[in-house]
Design a protein around this motif. Structure first.
Motif, mmCIF file in Angstrom:
data_model
loop_
_atom_site.group_PDB
_atom_site.id
_atom_site.type_symbol
_atom_site.label_atom_id
_atom_site.label_comp_id
_atom_site.label_asym_id
_atom_site.label_seq_id
_atom_site.Cartn_x
_atom_site.Cartn_y
_atom_site.Cartn_z
ATOM 1 N N LEU A 308 103.828 26.388 63.532
ATOM 2 C CA LEU A 308 104.279 25.060 63.134
ATOM 3 C C LEU A 308 105.482 25.189 62.207
ATOM 4 N N PHE A 309 106.259 24.123 62.118
ATOM 5 C CA PHE A 309 107.389 24.077 61.188
ATOM 6 C C PHE A 309 106.937 23.524 59.840
ATOM 7 N N GLU A 310 107.822 23.630 58.868
ATOM 8 C CA GLU A 310 107.736 22.843 57.660
ATOM 9 C C GLU A 310 109.157 22.473 57.266
ATOM 10 N N GLY A 311 109.302 21.401 56.499
ATOM 11 C CA GLY A 311 110.653 20.987 56.140
ATOM 12 C C GLY A 311 110.752 19.507 55.870
ATOM 13 N N LYS A 312 111.912 18.925 56.206
ATOM 14 C CA LYS A 312 112.177 17.513 55.941
ATOM 15 C C LYS A 312 112.897 16.891 57.128
ATOM 16 N N ILE A 313 112.613 15.617 57.371
ATOM 17 C CA ILE A 313 113.380 14.827 58.324
ATOM 18 C C ILE A 313 113.764 13.525 57.644
ATOM 19 N N TYR A 314 114.925 13.003 58.008
ATOM 20 C CA TYR A 314 115.428 11.765 57.431
ATOM 21 C C TYR A 314 115.398 10.692 58.515
ATOM 22 N N ILE A 315 114.622 9.631 58.266
ATOM 23 C CA ILE A 315 114.354 8.596 59.262
ATOM 24 C C ILE A 315 115.196 7.358 58.963
ATOM 25 N N THR A 316 115.854 6.820 59.990
ATOM 26 C CA THR A 316 116.665 5.611 59.802
ATOM 27 C C THR A 316 115.763 4.383 59.734
ATOM 28 N N MET A 317 116.042 3.509 58.769
ATOM 29 C CA MET A 317 115.245 2.296 58.598
ATOM 30 C C MET A 317 116.013 1.082 59.137
ATOM 31 N N ASP A 318 116.481 1.202 60.381
ATOM 32 C CA ASP A 318 117.219 0.130 61.040
ATOM 33 C C ASP A 318 116.484 -0.402 62.258
ATOM 34 N N GLY A 319 115.203 -0.075 62.359
ATOM 35 C CA GLY A 319 114.418 -0.502 63.515
ATOM 36 C C GLY A 319 114.370 0.517 64.621
ATOM 37 N N ASN A 320 115.278 1.518 64.599
ATOM 38 C CA ASN A 320 115.258 2.570 65.616
ATOM 39 C C ASN A 320 114.262 3.673 65.290
ATOM 40 N N TYR A 321 113.972 3.847 63.997
ATOM 41 C CA TYR A 321 113.111 4.942 63.538
ATOM 42 C C TYR A 321 113.570 6.266 64.148
ATOM 43 N N ALA A 322 114.873 6.474 64.094
ATOM 44 C CA ALA A 322 115.466 7.681 64.662
ATOM 45 C C ALA A 322 115.591 8.754 63.589
ATOM 46 N N VAL A 323 115.675 9.994 64.014
ATOM 47 C CA VAL A 323 115.923 11.112 63.100
ATOM 48 C C VAL A 323 117.432 11.240 62.932
ATOM 49 N N GLN A 324 117.925 11.088 61.690
ATOM 50 C CA GLN A 324 119.355 11.248 61.439
ATOM 51 C C GLN A 324 119.682 12.676 61.028
ATOM 52 N N ASN A 325 118.786 13.318 60.290
ATOM 53 C CA ASN A 325 118.942 14.720 59.901
ATOM 54 C C ASN A 325 117.575 15.379 59.887
ATOM 55 N N ALA A 326 117.566 16.682 60.087
ATOM 56 C CA ALA A 326 116.319 17.437 60.019
ATOM 57 C C ALA A 326 116.603 18.823 59.464
#
Length: 857
Positions: A308-326
């Protein structure tokens, strides 16, 4: 009147110019660009928030720490850069100008040290009523719409760079006499960076490509327009195979896939459908000074030993709930061999429709035998995507053909081209590696080092146009030949790329007979016969011994280690085999071969060929002669392999391999005594089961038409060595079973430590549990059963010291299974094997311990 109007007119124009100048000044665009770096390590920092102070206008730096901001707001006077754990930096800007401002962020160690959390009782982590889990479920629910596959069409340009270096090198290592002439190769970097202070670059490859995607009908096409690669002498290294191996290790990371392929394993993505059952999620920051707002979601494995991984993801709060950075790493306890550090940074950019696509992926891994100290290997793969266009349909010709195509002039691009097309500038060490490696290979001491390495690893000693080997066959022993000495070799591309010759001679001290082999090969495509795709014709003659039914993979029968066998090993043949073969491979990994084989076989050792004469007496047959025509077709989609000196070593993947073979025996052709037809089909595939490991499955079936003696039936692959063989029956005796029709299945499942990782006393050992099952169904029709036809050769019975014989399978299949423990000392697999059927056969072993050595991550 005219004189009066002229000054008034001139004043009006002057006033208008002043007004226009003022308005232009008020709305002039302010552009700020630059790079954000760590003040201590000097490394670029991705995902740093850079914004105009006092506004909501901001952006995150890309994977290389770069940013660009622009505004027409005349009140803006400063920018600020902020990142968790670092001091916020503020810089003044000049309004109305295009300017470059580079920022170095300093760690905020004092602020971090003040954060102390105390609790009388540790709160138990749970998914229920957990806002972080609710957020990740929203990301999972929106996965489909945020992938490229959501569009009808997509296209983009891609730059890819991969490099490998010897890492974490000490000053003592660098100052060794052997490196006296190689100092120009070493590369210096900050000591805290992955790989340590001193690196020795050894490999680099760059690619530029045009990529096209179509949803329906599905098509994905990559056209490599430029390719630049460090190339070693092909007498020592398979450059094409080296590239394939590195690409398999460092595959594209698609965080939206349920499983991410990495180092021939699959790690569960943090946004996989079932990720909340394997990961813990925490909301660790909210970034409101960027558009769209982002939530920083940190995650860690519930079991740190699992893949498994560990780390951080940055989620957009514009309704897309997309990953902007990981930012992805792995825990130090992960059951992954030889990996010291791993870091993957993913950046995504917004499309015209408000959704996101991957813009950059940067994967860095350092390997080492010892995870904590000593020299190792550092590798990095950087992928940059630009000119991303959606829903632009191309003609059908664009999507036709193989998934990957290399342009004819891809390797002809000069340095000027690469300087113009690279999205970034190479550092001096990386830019000079191509020239440095070329220079390195001209140094005599390096050639000598490669020569020794080839002898140790591949078993061949190179003499220029001819190489001697393989070394592990120079000496062996068996009950028929006694001590066997052998010497041989083959020509190299230095002599010719079209003509190849191979030969050996051997002598047995017990049977006092010479054996020999000679082959001549002509390459039809002016490439080495060991490079892909092959297209050659070969003629060969062999006079040597053989164990009936023994078909080994990736090792020769004369290998010294195979001299050690259980039970009696006295069932042998003397063979005289003339072969004429034509092989043709295509770039889509479809291949076919045509062949002719003239085969004379004489029994040796305890093996006897006997039939009954009309008067009922036994008759010894000393020779069987056959002449065969054969054809084989093989399809291995997306196959990757490393071409060694003798064998192609496959790089395991999820794609199946199909093989269909046809053999026609021709009576009367050059002494052939039998007419028959034999058809064999085989399918081999690996199934990845995420956290439950992977399963290798091989299914095979065959049918022989015609009447033949038992040596020409299908003699099933047995194994009497102490090595565990995946494609053989490890508790079956040589020539124990024959069939004229059969079906088999072999299943080998590796749990990758899924069970052992949960046992406290075992998890530290990083062991991996394995189960293996093999079943064989078959039989012999009446026409090939010597009990029904006395003229046929009798099945041997009670021959050899172990009393073993030859049998036909009945209604009960042959079944054996094993349980094993792998990854012992990171190399060894030990299986306890048990046989379940036909235990009444003389000399049939019920169980045994077998060993298997395998290098794997």
């Amino acid at each position: 009147m005219k004189r009066l109007l002229t000054p008034i007119y001139n004043k009006s124009i002057l006033m208008m110019l002043i007004l226009l100048t003022s308005v232009t000044a008020l709305h002039a665009q302010t552009i700020v660009r630059g790079v954000v770096t760590d003040a201590r390590t000097k490394e670029a920092m991705p995902y740093v928030t850079v914004s105009f102070a006092g506004t909501t206008q901001g952006i995150s730096t890309n994977g290389q720490g770069r940013y660009t901001l622009s505004t027409t707001d005349n009140t803006v006077t400063q920018i600020k850069a902020s990142f968790v754990g670092y001091r916020t930096a503020v810089r003044n800007v000049t309004q109305g100008q295009d300017q470059t401002i580079n920022i170095a962020l300093a760690e905020n160690s004092q602020a971090l040290s003040e954060v102390v959390i105390r609790s009388g009782k540790k709160k138990k982590y749970t998914n229920k009523n957990n806002p972080a889990v609710e957020l990740i479920r929203q990301v999972i629910a929106h996965k489909a719409q945020n992938q490229v596959e959501n569009y009808n069409y997509a296209e983009y340009k891609q730059y890819e760079r991969m490099n490998f270096s010897l890492s974490n090198l000490s000053d003592k290592f660098r100052s060794k006499k052997i490196f006296k002439n190689y100092q120009f190769l070493f590369r210096e970097q900050d000591s805290t960076a992955i790989g340590g202070k001193t690196l020795l670059p050894m490999y680099q490859e760059e690619k530029m490509s045009d990529n096209y995607f179509r949803k329906d009908p599905y098509a994905k096409k990559q056209i490599i327009t430029a390719n630049k690669q460090v190339k070693y002498d092909e007498n020592f290294v398979d450059n094409q195979g080296l590239t394939a191996y590195f690409n398999r290790m460092y595959q594209d990371i698609n965080i939206y896939d349920n499983n991410v392929s990495l180092l021939s394993n699959q790690l569960l993505s943090p946004i996989a459908n079932g990720s909340p059952e394997f990961y813990k999620f925490f909301i660790t920051d909210t970034l409101k000074d960027v558009q769209p707002n982002l939530i920083e979601l940190s995650f860690t494995p519930r079991n740190t030993n699992n893949l498994l991984f560990e780390g951080k993801i940055y989620i957009t709060m514009d309704g897309n709930y997309a990953v902007q950075n990981a930012m992805l790493t792995v825990n130090k306890n992960i059951n992954l061999n030889f990996v010291r550090q791993m870091q993957a940074n993913l950046s995504f950019e917004k499309n015209n429709d408000g959704r996101y696509h991957l813009s950059q992926s940067d994967l860095k891994i350092e390997f080492g035998i010892n995870k904590n100290k000593g020299g190792g290997i550092y590798g990095e793969r950087l992928v940059s995507i630009s000119n991303f266009v959606i829903n632009n349909a191309r003609t059908n010709d664009t999507y036709k053909g193989p998934a990957q195509v290399v342009a004819l002039n891809a390797e002809d691009k000069d340095d000027t081209y690469w300087q113009m097309t690279r999205p970034d500038t190479l550092d001096a060490a990386s830019a000079s590696i191509y020239k440095n490696i070329d220079s390195l290979q001209t140094i005599p001491s390096f050639k000598k080092t490669m020569d020794i390495a080839t002898l140790v690893l591949a078993g061949y000693k190179n003499f220029g146009a001819f190489e001697l080997g393989p070394a592990n066959t120079f000496y062996s022993f068996n009950p028929v030949e006694g001590f066997r000495v052998r010497i041989g070799g083959r020509t190299t591309p230095t002599l010719s790329k079209r003509y190849y010759f191979e030969t050996y001679g051997a002598y047995g001290t017990r049977d006092e007979k010479f054996k020999y082999f000679l082959s001549s090969t002509y390459s039809l495509n002016n490439k080495s016969i060991y490079s892909f795709p092959q297209n050659y014709i070969r003629a060969s003659f062999q006079h040597d011994t053989k164990i009936p039914g023994q078909e080994l993979q990736f090792v020769q029968e004369s290998n010294f280690l195979l001299s050690f066998k259980r039970g009696a090993n006295d069932i042998w043949l003397y063979n005289d085999i003339f072969r004429l073969d034509y092989v043709h491979e295509f770039t889509n990994h479809l291949s076919y071969s045509l062949g002719f084989k003239k085969w004379n076989q004489t029994p040796a050792g305890a093996l006897l060929y006997q039939n009954l004469l009309p008067n009922g007496s036994l008759n010894n047959v000393n020779l069987i002669q056959t002449s065969e025509l054969s054809a084989q077709i093989r399809w291995a989609p997306h196959e990757k392999f490393y071409q060694g000196k003798l064998y192609r070593t496959p790089i395991p993947d999820k794609y199946p391999i199909f093989t269909l073979s046809y053999t026609q025996g021709v009576k009367g052709l050059l002494g052939g005594e039998y007419n028959y037809q034999n058809v064999v089909g085989n399918i081999n595939k690996r199934f990845y089961l995420s956290q439950f490991g992977f399963t290798d499955v091989t299914a095979e079936g065959g049918y022989l038409f015609g009447q033949v003696p038992f040596p020409l039936l299908d003699i099933h692959h047995a194994n009497q060595t102490y090595a565990f063989q995946l494609q053989s029956y490890n508790l079956m005796n040589f020539q124990e079973f024959v069939s004229d029709h059969y079906a088999s299945i072999a299943i080998d499942h590796n749990f990758n430590g899924f069970i052992f990782n949960r046992i406290p006393l075992l998890k530290r050992l990083k062991l991996r549990e394995i189960i293996d099952v093999k079943s064989l169904w078959g039989g012999v029709r009446k026409e090939n059963d010597p009990a029904n036809d006395p003229s046929l050769l009798r099945f041997p019975g009670s021959v050899g010291a172990n009393g073993a014989g030859t049998y036909a399978l009945g209604s009960t299949p042959y079944v054996e299974g094993s349980v094993g423990v792998g990854n012992i000392f990171k190399l060894l697999r030990i299986d306890y094997v048990r046989r379940f059927t036909y235990l009444d056969h003389p000399g049939a072993p019920r169980s045994g311990i077998r060993f298997f050595v395998k290098f794997d991550f």
